[in-house]
Design an enzyme around this catalytic site. Structure first.
Site, short mmCIF file in Angstrom:
data_model
loop_
_atom_site.label_atom_id
_atom_site.label_comp_id
_atom_site.label_asym_id
_atom_site.label_seq_id
_atom_site.Cartn_x
_atom_site.Cartn_y
_atom_site.Cartn_z
N LEU A 38 0.82 -1.22 0.00
CA LEU A 38 0.00 0.00 0.00
C LEU A 38 0.85 1.26 0.00
O LEU A 38 1.96 1.30 0.52
CB LEU A 38 -0.96 0.01 1.19
CG LEU A 38 -0.45 0.15 2.62
CD1 LEU A 38 -0.11 1.59 2.98
CD2 LEU A 38 -1.49 -0.37 3.57
N ASN A 82 10.32 -2.02 -3.72
CA ASN A 82 10.67 -0.68 -3.23
C ASN A 82 12.03 -0.24 -3.76
O ASN A 82 12.24 0.94 -4.06
CB ASN A 82 10.63 -0.64 -1.70
CG ASN A 82 9.21 -0.40 -1.20
OD1 ASN A 82 8.27 -0.27 -1.99
ND2 ASN A 82 9.04 -0.36 0.12
N PHE A 136 6.47 7.42 -11.67
CA PHE A 136 7.67 7.40 -10.84
C PHE A 136 8.90 7.92 -11.57
O PHE A 136 10.03 7.55 -11.27
CB PHE A 136 7.91 6.01 -10.23
CG PHE A 136 7.28 5.91 -8.86
CD1 PHE A 136 5.91 5.95 -8.71
CD2 PHE A 136 8.06 5.84 -7.72
CE1 PHE A 136 5.33 5.93 -7.46
CE2 PHE A 136 7.49 5.81 -6.45
CZ PHE A 136 6.12 5.85 -6.32
N GLY A 195 11.28 10.10 0.08
CA GLY A 195 11.43 10.03 1.53
C GLY A 195 10.38 9.10 2.07
O GLY A 195 9.90 8.22 1.36
N CYS A 206 9.37 4.22 4.21
CA CYS A 206 9.61 2.94 3.53
C CYS A 206 10.80 2.96 2.59
O CYS A 206 11.79 2.28 2.85
CB CYS A 206 8.35 2.53 2.78
SG CYS A 206 6.92 2.43 3.86
N ARG A 247 8.45 11.37 8.19
CA ARG A 247 9.64 10.52 8.35
C ARG A 247 10.55 10.66 7.12
O ARG A 247 10.09 10.54 6.00
CB ARG A 247 9.23 9.05 8.54
CG ARG A 247 8.61 8.78 9.91
CD ARG A 247 8.14 7.35 10.04
NE ARG A 247 7.02 7.08 9.14
CZ ARG A 247 6.50 5.88 8.93
NH1 ARG A 247 6.99 4.83 9.55
NH2 ARG A 247 5.48 5.73 8.10
#
Ligand code: UGA
Length: 433
Positions: free
Chosen positions: A148, A208, A249, A257, A260, A330
């Site tokens: 997600l 990722n 992307f 950032g 994840c 984060r």
């Protein structure tokens, strides 16, 4: 199905609420009393579009409750592990203490017929290690990574683009249990890929890593564009038409950032090094370096535009969250830029529609406002670092009336450059001018 979800952060709170909406009986468990109290009252402890409505409806249906008491897991037969795996304080590896604690606490309440579904992002090899302890109780483990995106978490949980089950060879019984949990998604035709533990763990981190690489690739092209006068946005549009490459992307800017991508590529590198395969993912260090360089580029541009120094200048920083539609700061490039400019002596006023409270906890030294007008008034320079629609939709003519200096650095290449230039602004983009 009777489900427990251990860990009620971004991942677990959404998963628990969505599973209840789909008709399952769910208990969400977390050690944080304040978080559990808020969730029980139907208030998510973080901003996620659609979650308040989903949470309230699921609680009202009687199928969702939250508790700090792990014994509540005894009522369930499917247990999702959704705790965080942050970067360790003294290195790049993932900190598995919360995963280990979740399993320790769950063990007394599981047995034959139970399925533990691991959702947390873990270093490859973790599931095999945990499985031995889980299987000793007669329960089974499936590694079921989550893909997600914050900001779209509800949609991505209810209608994921794929389901991955990492399990012991031949453990069809556990796959059948998860099929029942995900019946809604499967009926919609969601692809379901059954693998071993290691593959499932790697699917998550390699996805990722690929996304981070794609972003750093286009940011590297932005650096070359800056040296040559080329325009990286046009370049991305042009290469993106090749469906093998794809346009998504490929937005150059201040980089990635969040909770994840940055920590996952670092943990992946650390794990590969442990396995003696550091060389295979050595490029991820470069991906990380390119990414961090883009944050410095904004500070360098700011200094150049203000005559060599930002000292004493008022800078409006638009955005502190790591991306729009989230309150998450984060490893946020936006917040990092604000802190660097402050460190260089600027009077930074940072605006964000949702992220101010979280940013203030981390960096109380900055001045924050929720309304961008207060940041823009009298500013010598405007820096856009999170592409909230509130900021990308600013009227350049009206905004010019507010500022002292009509210079804008578009750290996300998200403004209508021609309109800003036509309104009399000096415009600096990332990899384009
Ligand atoms: C990411 C992945 O996209 C999810 O699939 C994954 O499940 C999740 O991590 C996770 O591991 O839990 P998320 O952290 O919500 O999701 O954020 P993304 O939408 O991936 O964006 C990450 C960062 O990349 C943001 O700072 C964003 O501004 C930046 N980005 C994205 C760019 O700089 N350029 C782009 O073209 C796209």
């Amino acid at each position: 199905m009777r489900i427990s979800v251990i860990g009620c952060g971004y991942l677990g709170a959404v998963h628990a609420s969505a599973m209840a909406k789909l008709g399952h009986d769910v208990v969400g468990i977390d050690v944080d009393t304040a978080k559990i109290d808020r969730l029980s009252a139907g208030e998510p402890p973080f901003f996620e579009p659609g979650l308040p409505e989903l949470l309230t409806a699921s609680i009202a249906s009687g199928r969702l409750r939250f508790t700090t008491d792990v014994a509540a897991a005894a009522e369930a037969t499917v247990h999702f592990i959704a705790v965080g795996t942050p970067q360790t304080a003294d290195g790049n590896a993932a900190d598995l203490r919360f995963v280990n604690a979740a399993i320790d606490e769950l063990l007394p309440y599981i047995g034959p017929g139970h399925v533990i579904a691991g959702k947390s992002t873990v270093p490859v090899g973790t599931a095999a290690r945990l499985a031995e302890r889980i299987e000793a109780t007669g329960a089974r483990l499936v590694w079921n990574p989550e893909f997600l995106r914050e900001g779209y978490a509800v949609h991505d949980t209810v209608e994921p683009d794929r389901l991955v089950y990492g399990l012991r060879a031949g453990d069809e019984a556990s796959a059948a249990v998860l099929d029942e949990v995900y019946a809604h998604a499967l009926e919609l035709g969601t692809p379901r890929i059954v693998t071993d533990f290691a593959t499932a763990e790697l699917v998550k981190v390699s996805a990722n890593a690929f996304l981070a690489t794609k972003i750093s690739f286009i940011n590297a092209m932005a650096e070359i564009a800056e040296a040559t006068g080329a325009d990286v946005t046009q370049l991305a549009d042009a290469i993106g038409h090749d469906t093998r490459i794809g346009r998504r992307f490929l937005n150059a800017g201040v980089g990635f950032g969040g909770g994840c991508l940055p920590k996952d590529i670092r943990a992946f590198t650390a794990r590969a090094e442990e396995l003696g395969r550091g060389e295979s993912v050595a490029f991820l260090k470069e991906v990380d370096s390119i990414n961090l360089r883009r944050r410095r580029r904004v500070a360098d541009l700011a200094m150049a535009e203000l005559g060599g120094s930002v000292n004493g200048k008022k800078i409006a920083v638009l955005g502190v969250t790591f991306k729009p539609h989230s309150d998450d700061v984060r490893d946020s490039p936006a917040l990092d830029v604000a802190v660097s400019l402050k460190g260089l002596g600027a009077h930074v006023v940072a605006a964000d529609p949702k992220g101010v409270a979280n940013a203030r906890l981390r960096h109380p030294q900055l001045d924050y406002v929720e309304d961008a007008t207060d940041a823009l008034s009298g500013a010598d320079l405007v820096v856009l670092v999170t592409e909230w629609p509130e900021y990308t939709g600013l009227d350049p003519v009206a905004t010019r009336e507010l500022v002292a200096g009509a210079i804008v650095i578009d750290g996300r290449n998200a403004l209508d450059r021609d309109a800003w230039i036509a309104a009399g602004w000096r415009y600096r983009g990332m990899g384009r001018d």
